[in-house]
Motif scaffolding. Structure first.
Motif, PDB file in Angstrom:
ATOM      1  N   PRO A  33     -62.087 -79.829 -85.794  1.00  6.61           N
ATOM      2  CA  PRO A  33     -62.821 -80.249 -84.593  1.00  6.61           C
ATOM      3  C   PRO A  33     -64.332 -80.329 -84.818  1.00  6.61           C
ATOM      4  O   PRO A  33     -64.976 -81.267 -84.341  1.00  6.61           O
ATOM      5  CB  PRO A  33     -62.470 -79.164 -83.569  1.00  6.61           C
ATOM      6  N   SER A  34     -64.901 -79.396 -85.561  1.00  5.77           N
ATOM      7  CA  SER A  34     -66.354 -79.442 -85.806  1.00  5.77           C
ATOM      8  C   SER A  34     -66.741 -80.657 -86.627  1.00  5.77           C
ATOM      9  O   SER A  34     -67.782 -81.271 -86.390  1.00  5.77           O
ATOM     10  CB  SER A  34     -66.826 -78.191 -86.543  1.00  5.77           C
ATOM     11  N   GLU A  35     -65.917 -81.000 -87.602  1.00  7.94           N
ATOM     12  CA  GLU A  35     -66.200 -82.197 -88.414  1.00  7.94           C
ATOM     13  C   GLU A  35     -66.131 -83.464 -87.567  1.00  7.94           C
ATOM     14  O   GLU A  35     -66.965 -84.355 -87.697  1.00  7.94           O
ATOM     15  CB  GLU A  35     -65.211 -82.296 -89.587  1.00  7.94           C
ATOM     16  N   ILE A  36     -65.118 -83.537 -86.703  1.00 12.86           N
ATOM     17  CA  ILE A  36     -64.989 -84.704 -85.822  1.00 12.86           C
ATOM     18  C   ILE A  36     -66.195 -84.769 -84.877  1.00 12.86           C
ATOM     19  O   ILE A  36     -66.791 -85.819 -84.684  1.00 12.86           O
ATOM     20  CB  ILE A  36     -63.670 -84.644 -85.008  1.00 12.86           C
ATOM     21  N   ALA A  37     -66.563 -83.605 -84.324  1.00 10.16           N
ATOM     22  CA  ALA A  37     -67.704 -83.554 -83.393  1.00 10.16           C
ATOM     23  C   ALA A  37     -68.971 -84.066 -84.067  1.00 10.16           C
ATOM     24  O   ALA A  37     -69.725 -84.858 -83.491  1.00 10.16           O
ATOM     25  CB  ALA A  37     -67.908 -82.125 -82.895  1.00 10.16           C
ATOM     26  N   ARG A  38     -69.192 -83.653 -85.295  1.00  7.12           N
ATOM     27  CA  ARG A  38     -70.377 -84.083 -86.037  1.00  7.12           C
ATOM     28  C   ARG A  38     -70.338 -85.590 -86.285  1.00  7.12           C
ATOM     29  O   ARG A  38     -71.312 -86.296 -86.068  1.00  7.12           O
ATOM     30  CB  ARG A  38     -70.454 -83.323 -87.370  1.00  7.12           C
ATOM     31  N   ALA A  39     -69.181 -86.072 -86.729  1.00  5.67           N
ATOM     32  CA  ALA A  39     -69.050 -87.498 -87.056  1.00  5.67           C
ATOM     33  C   ALA A  39     -69.207 -88.381 -85.816  1.00  5.67           C
ATOM     34  O   ALA A  39     -69.715 -89.491 -85.885  1.00  5.67           O
ATOM     35  CB  ALA A  39     -67.703 -87.758 -87.724  1.00  5.67           C
ATOM     36  N   MET A  40     -68.772 -87.869 -84.678  1.00  7.41           N
ATOM     37  CA  MET A  40     -68.775 -88.681 -83.461  1.00  7.41           C
ATOM     38  C   MET A  40     -69.988 -88.416 -82.569  1.00  7.41           C
ATOM     39  O   MET A  40     -70.171 -89.107 -81.561  1.00  7.41           O
ATOM     40  CB  MET A  40     -67.504 -88.365 -82.638  1.00  7.41           C
ATOM     41  N   GLY A  41     -70.767 -87.401 -82.881  1.00  8.77           N
ATOM     42  CA  GLY A  41     -71.873 -87.025 -81.998  1.00  8.77           C
ATOM     43  C   GLY A  41     -71.380 -86.498 -80.664  1.00  8.77           C
ATOM     44  O   GLY A  41     -71.911 -86.824 -79.611  1.00  8.77           O
ATOM     45  N   MET A  42     -70.326 -85.688 -80.717  1.00  6.62           N
ATOM     46  CA  MET A  42     -69.723 -85.124 -79.504  1.00  6.62           C
ATOM     47  C   MET A  42     -69.761 -83.609 -79.585  1.00  6.62           C
ATOM     48  O   MET A  42     -69.967 -83.050 -80.647  1.00  6.62           O
ATOM     49  CB  MET A  42     -68.232 -85.513 -79.432  1.00  6.62           C
ATOM     50  N   THR A  43     -69.451 -82.956 -78.463  1.00  8.56           N
ATOM     51  CA  THR A  43     -69.293 -81.506 -78.506  1.00  8.56           C
ATOM     52  C   THR A  43     -67.869 -81.182 -78.974  1.00  8.56           C
ATOM     53  O   THR A  43     -66.948 -81.997 -78.800  1.00  8.56           O
ATOM     54  CB  THR A  43     -69.485 -80.859 -77.119  1.00  8.56           C
ATOM     55  N   VAL A  44     -67.698 -80.001 -79.545  1.00 11.83           N
ATOM     56  CA  VAL A  44     -66.372 -79.559 -80.007  1.00 11.83           C
ATOM     57  C   VAL A  44     -65.410 -79.475 -78.828  1.00 11.83           C
ATOM     58  O   VAL A  44     -64.238 -79.832 -78.931  1.00 11.83           O
ATOM     59  CB  VAL A  44     -66.494 -78.196 -80.734  1.00 11.83           C
ATOM     60  N   ARG A  45     -65.935 -79.061 -77.693  1.00 11.27           N
ATOM     61  CA  ARG A  45     -65.123 -78.964 -76.492  1.00 11.27           C
ATOM     62  C   ARG A  45     -64.530 -80.324 -76.094  1.00 11.27           C
ATOM     63  O   ARG A  45     -63.346 -80.418 -75.758  1.00 11.27           O
ATOM     64  CB  ARG A  45     -66.040 -78.438 -75.386  1.00 11.27           C
ATOM     65  N   ASP A  46     -65.344 -81.369 -76.145  1.00  7.49           N
ATOM     66  CA  ASP A  46     -64.854 -82.718 -75.829  1.00  7.49           C
ATOM     67  C   ASP A  46     -63.857 -83.213 -76.877  1.00  7.49           C
ATOM     68  O   ASP A  46     -62.894 -83.902 -76.560  1.00  7.49           O
ATOM     69  CB  ASP A  46     -66.014 -83.719 -75.726  1.00  7.49           C
ATOM     70  N   VAL A  47     -64.107 -82.856 -78.147  1.00  2.88           N
ATOM     71  CA  VAL A  47     -63.173 -83.245 -79.216  1.00  2.88           C
ATOM     72  C   VAL A  47     -61.801 -82.630 -78.944  1.00  2.88           C
ATOM     73  O   VAL A  47     -60.773 -83.308 -79.026  1.00  2.88           O
ATOM     74  CB  VAL A  47     -63.696 -82.794 -80.606  1.00  2.88           C
ATOM     75  N   LEU A  48     -61.778 -81.341 -78.587  1.00  2.00           N
ATOM     76  CA  LEU A  48     -60.501 -80.667 -78.337  1.00  2.00           C
ATOM     77  C   LEU A  48     -59.772 -81.322 -77.163  1.00  2.00           C
ATOM     78  O   LEU A  48     -58.556 -81.506 -77.206  1.00  2.00           O
ATOM     79  CB  LEU A  48     -60.722 -79.174 -78.074  1.00  2.00           C
ATOM     80  N   GLU A  49     -60.530 -81.707 -76.143  1.00  2.00           N
ATOM     81  CA  GLU A  49     -59.923 -82.366 -74.993  1.00  2.00           C
ATOM     82  C   GLU A  49     -59.303 -83.711 -75.414  1.00  2.00           C
ATOM     83  O   GLU A  49     -58.183 -84.037 -75.022  1.00  2.00           O
ATOM     84  CB  GLU A  49     -60.996 -82.575 -73.931  1.00  2.00           C
TER      85      GLU A  49
END
Ligand SMILES: [Zn+2]
Length: 91
Positions: A19-35
């Motif tokens: 999730p942290s890697e996705i958040a970084r790549a997408m410019g999102m928060t980890v919380r939004d990635v998990l959702e």
């Protein structure tokens, strides 16, 4: 125009990501990635979401596969947790 979830699904169909890697790549928060990952796991249109479970880096305890980042190890109470990783398998 692709939706954010479609872009996440596309990224993790090539390689597994935390999730942290996705958040970084997408410019999102980890919380939004998990959702988004929860939605991706519930919808068939993205393929099958594979979960490589979180793991305690202190004692090696493996959590059950879930779209969550555990805070604490139930076995040793350690907080050094490796995030779960996610990958899409196209059906
Ligand atoms: Zn532990």
């Amino acid at each position: 125009m692709k939706t954010r979830r479609e872009r996440i699904a596309e990224m993790i169909s090539e390689t597994d990501m935390s999730p942290s890697e996705i958040a970084r790549a997408m410019g999102m928060t980890v919380r939004d990635v998990l959702e988004d990952l929860v939605h991706i796991s519930r919808s068939r249109k993205y393929g099958t979401l594979l979960v490589m479970p979180a793991r305690c880096l202190k004692c090696g305890y493996t959590f059950s596969p879930d779209v969550k980042i555990p805070k604490k190890c139930p076995r040793c109470k350690g907080t050094w947790i490796e995030e779960p990783r996610f990958k899409i398998e196209k059906g």
